[in-house]
Write an enzyme that holds these catalytic residues in place. Structure first.
Site, short mmCIF file in Angstrom:
data_model
loop_
_atom_site.label_atom_id
_atom_site.label_comp_id
_atom_site.label_asym_id
_atom_site.label_seq_id
_atom_site.Cartn_x
_atom_site.Cartn_y
_atom_site.Cartn_z
N THR A 175 0.92 -1.44 0.19
CA THR A 175 0.46 -0.33 -0.01
C THR A 175 0.87 1.49 0.21
O THR A 175 2.22 0.88 0.55
CB THR A 175 -1.04 -0.21 1.46
OG1 THR A 175 -1.51 0.89 1.08
CG2 THR A 175 -0.07 -0.16 2.49
N ASP A 176 0.45 2.42 -0.63
CA ASP A 176 1.11 3.30 -0.33
C ASP A 176 0.93 4.03 1.20
O ASP A 176 2.20 4.90 0.95
CB ASP A 176 0.45 4.96 -1.17
CG ASP A 176 -1.00 5.24 -1.07
OD1 ASP A 176 -1.86 4.21 0.18
OD2 ASP A 176 -1.65 6.23 -0.99
N GLU A 177 0.46 3.47 1.91
CA GLU A 177 0.11 4.10 3.51
C GLU A 177 1.66 3.79 3.73
O GLU A 177 1.65 4.37 4.89
CB GLU A 177 -1.06 3.42 4.42
CG GLU A 177 -2.47 3.60 3.73
CD GLU A 177 -3.61 3.09 4.38
OE1 GLU A 177 -3.20 2.78 5.80
OE2 GLU A 177 -4.10 2.94 3.35
N TYR A 189 -1.68 -1.08 11.16
CA TYR A 189 -1.87 -1.94 9.18
C TYR A 189 -0.46 -1.47 9.03
O TYR A 189 0.62 -2.10 8.24
CB TYR A 189 -3.32 -1.45 8.64
CG TYR A 189 -3.52 -1.13 7.55
CD1 TYR A 189 -3.15 -2.86 6.96
CD2 TYR A 189 -3.27 -0.82 5.86
CE1 TYR A 189 -3.57 -2.79 6.05
CE2 TYR A 189 -3.40 -0.50 5.42
CZ TYR A 189 -3.12 -1.58 4.68
OH TYR A 189 -2.90 -1.88 3.46
N LYS A 247 2.15 -3.58 6.76
CA LYS A 247 2.47 -3.45 5.68
C LYS A 247 3.64 -3.74 5.15
O LYS A 247 4.46 -4.39 3.72
CB LYS A 247 1.62 -3.27 5.13
CG LYS A 247 0.30 -3.68 5.29
CD LYS A 247 -0.32 -4.66 4.39
CE LYS A 247 0.68 -5.16 2.44
NZ LYS A 247 -0.37 -6.02 2.35
N1 LIG Z 1 -8.07 -2.34 -0.69
C1 LIG Z 1 -6.77 -1.13 -0.71
O1 LIG Z 1 -7.49 0.05 -1.09
C2 LIG Z 1 -5.62 -2.25 -0.79
C3 LIG Z 1 -4.60 -0.88 -1.03
C4 LIG Z 1 -3.95 -0.83 -1.42
C5 LIG Z 1 -3.31 -2.13 -1.08
N2 LIG Z 1 -4.02 -3.39 -0.66
C6 LIG Z 1 -3.20 -4.34 -0.50
O2 LIG Z 1 -3.71 -5.38 -0.96
C7 LIG Z 1 -3.77 -6.13 -0.95
C8 LIG Z 1 -6.20 -7.08 -0.85
O3 LIG Z 1 -6.57 -5.65 -0.27
P1 LIG Z 1 -7.96 -5.80 -0.04
O4 LIG Z 1 -8.82 -4.69 0.14
O5 LIG Z 1 -8.46 -7.14 -1.10
O6 LIG Z 1 -7.76 -6.92 1.56
P2 LIG Z 1 -9.17 -7.60 2.12
O7 LIG Z 1 -9.63 -7.61 3.40
O8 LIG Z 1 -10.49 -7.17 1.04
O9 LIG Z 1 -9.41 -9.28 1.37
C9 LIG Z 1 -8.02 -10.05 2.44
C10 LIG Z 1 -8.07 -11.27 1.63
O10 LIG Z 1 -7.10 -11.98 3.27
C11 LIG Z 1 -7.95 -13.41 3.26
N3 LIG Z 1 -6.96 -13.53 4.25
C12 LIG Z 1 -6.05 -12.40 5.89
N4 LIG Z 1 -5.96 -12.90 6.12
C13 LIG Z 1 -5.12 -14.21 6.27
C14 LIG Z 1 -4.66 -15.15 6.63
N5 LIG Z 1 -3.98 -15.31 7.57
N6 LIG Z 1 -4.52 -16.62 5.82
C15 LIG Z 1 -5.22 -16.77 4.71
N7 LIG Z 1 -6.17 -15.52 4.55
C16 LIG Z 1 -6.22 -14.72 4.94
C17 LIG Z 1 -9.19 -12.82 3.83
O11 LIG Z 1 -9.98 -14.20 3.70
C18 LIG Z 1 -9.92 -11.94 2.62
O12 LIG Z 1 -9.91 -12.98 1.41
C19 LIG Z 1 -3.45 -6.20 1.16
O13 LIG Z 1 -2.45 -6.82 1.21
C20 LIG Z 1 -4.05 -4.56 1.25
O14 LIG Z 1 -2.70 -3.96 2.20
C21 LIG Z 1 -5.51 -2.53 -0.17
#
Ligand SMILES: NC(=O)c1ccc[n+]([C@@H]2O[C@H](COP(=O)([O-])OP(=O)(O)OC[C@H]3O[C@@H](n4cnc5c(N)ncnc54)[C@H](O)[C@@H]3O)[C@@H](O)[C@H]2O)c1
Length: 336
Positions: free
Chosen positions: A130-132, A155, A159
């Site tokens: 993430t950019d965070e 969080y 990350k």
């Molecule tokens: N949503 C955003 O805006 C955003 C932006 C930048 C980066 N990201 C990164 O992208 C990735 C996905 O984000 P998202 O929004 O789809 O998240 P989300 O919370 O919607 O999904 C996370 C998934 O990971 C699974 N999970 C969680 N803990 C787990 C574990 N211990 N073992 C196996 N599976 C596990 C969950 O069941 C879920 O399906 C993350 O790494 C997040 O940091 C998200």
């Protein structure tokens, strides 16, 4: 590629699997997910019988099960998305973020190192971040790939830690890694705890729409299907050892987005009881709330030729329409 996607039942993972399942370079696509509150297999119902697709219910915190999953499927490529992803939850329960985001990433990358046994030809470990991790910007400037890390929430700190671990595996063991840092995503299948789906649901339920602080925090928004395209591009053409920022140069204050959603819902389905903007209520600010994020995505555009395809006004309308049409999905995920 025998491709492992972790967190495939979550928001970005679901959109990514739909995007990659028919890619001819992907021979097998394994979705590894332990199905927390944020993971839903129903999101992938339409491809669950696809001959390339396999689901593995594995918790990344279980090192042995993680190693077995990598070995059983002869994994050659990984896109690692699984994480605890909600900042507010990281403030109330930071321990889950340490165990999944840091220890879970360690278990996964170590499993790859063990299973690949030093033969890294034709392999890739793509870590999604993430950019965070870069912290908060002032009124001007953009995060480039060389911006110093300055995470401010549990969080973003978790990350950042996982990014450093992945980086260290490249420099120490020569593991073929690549890292992407993306701005805020929006679009279909996002769990209704994040800003955009929370606002949509509150407006539809005629509940107050909470906005943190003065509403002037700035986020840089990217349509999730553009993010999926970018991840596919980095998987195929991203240079080993590199980091790529992903974003759409699309900055919005929270209050402007909230007002836009209110007005768009009023346009799509006029609500009884007046304009939806009346529901907006400012609430106590989130502790450590970063003021502004903004991504410089020049590198991925210049080096890999990726650019976002969706204009924000179009993406947000599609997203609102999707939530209006999928109220059963919302009820069902909230019940879980
Ligand atoms: N949503 C955003 O805006 C955003 C932006 C930048 C980066 N990201 C990164 O992208 C990735 C996905 O984000 P998202 O929004 O789809 O998240 P989300 O919370 O919607 O999904 C996370 C998934 O990971 C699974 N999970 C969680 N803990 C787990 C574990 N211990 N073992 C196996 N599976 C596990 C969950 O069941 C879920 O399906 C993350 O790494 C997040 O940091 C998200």
């Amino acid at each position: 590629m025998n491709l492992l996607i972790t967190g495939g039942a979550g928001f970005i993972g679901t959109n990514l699997i739909h995007h990659l399942i028919d890619d001819p370079k992907v021979v097998k696509l394994v979705n590894l997910d332990c199905l927390t509150y944020a993971g839903r297999l129903e999101n992938l119902e339409t491809i669950s019988h696809h001959p390339k697709y396999v689901f593995e219910r594995v918790d990344l915190r279980d090192q042995v099960a993680t190693l077995h999953a990598i070995g059983r499927h002869g994994i050659t490529h990984v896109i690692h998305l699984a994480a605890e992803s909600h900042v507010d939850r990281s403030i109330s329960r930071p321990g889950d973020f340490v165990t999944t985001n840091i220890v879970g990433t360690y278990n996964l990358i170590e499993a790859c190192r063990i299973f690949w046994g030093g033969d890294f030809a034709g392999k890739k470990f793509h870590h999604v971040s993430t950019d965070e991790v870069y912290g908060s910007l002032g009124a001007t400037g953009l995060f480039t790939e060389t911006a110093p890390y300055a995470p401010n929430s549990p969080y973003s700190a978790s990350k950042a830690s996982s990014d450093f671990l992945v980086r260290s595996y490249y420099h120490t063991y020569g593991l073929p890694t690549v890292i992407t840092n993306c701005s805020n995503n929006y679009g279909p299948f996002q769990f209704p705890e994040k800003l955009i789906p929370v606002v949509i649901q509150s407006v539809l339920a005629r509940k107050t729409v909470p906005v943190y602080g003065d509403g002037l925090n700035v986020r840089d928004w990217l349509y999730v299907r553009d993010h999926a395209e970018a991840l596919g591009t980095v998987l195929q053409r991203g240079k080993i050892g590199e980091t790529y920022n992903i974003g759409a140069h699309n900055e919005w204050t929270n209050i402007d987005i909230v007002q836009l959603i209110c007005d768009t819902i009023d346009e799509f389905s006029p609500q009884s009881g007046g304009h939806s903007r009346q529901l907006i209520t400012f609430v106590k600010d989130r502790p450590g709330h970063d003021r502004r994020y903004a991504i410089d995505a020049t590198k991925i555009q210049r080096d890999l030729g990726w650019a976002p395809a969706h204009k924000f006004q179009q993406g947000i309308r599609e997203t609102i329409r999707w939530y209006l049409d999928h109220q059963d999905w919302v009820r069902s995920v909230l019940k879980k």
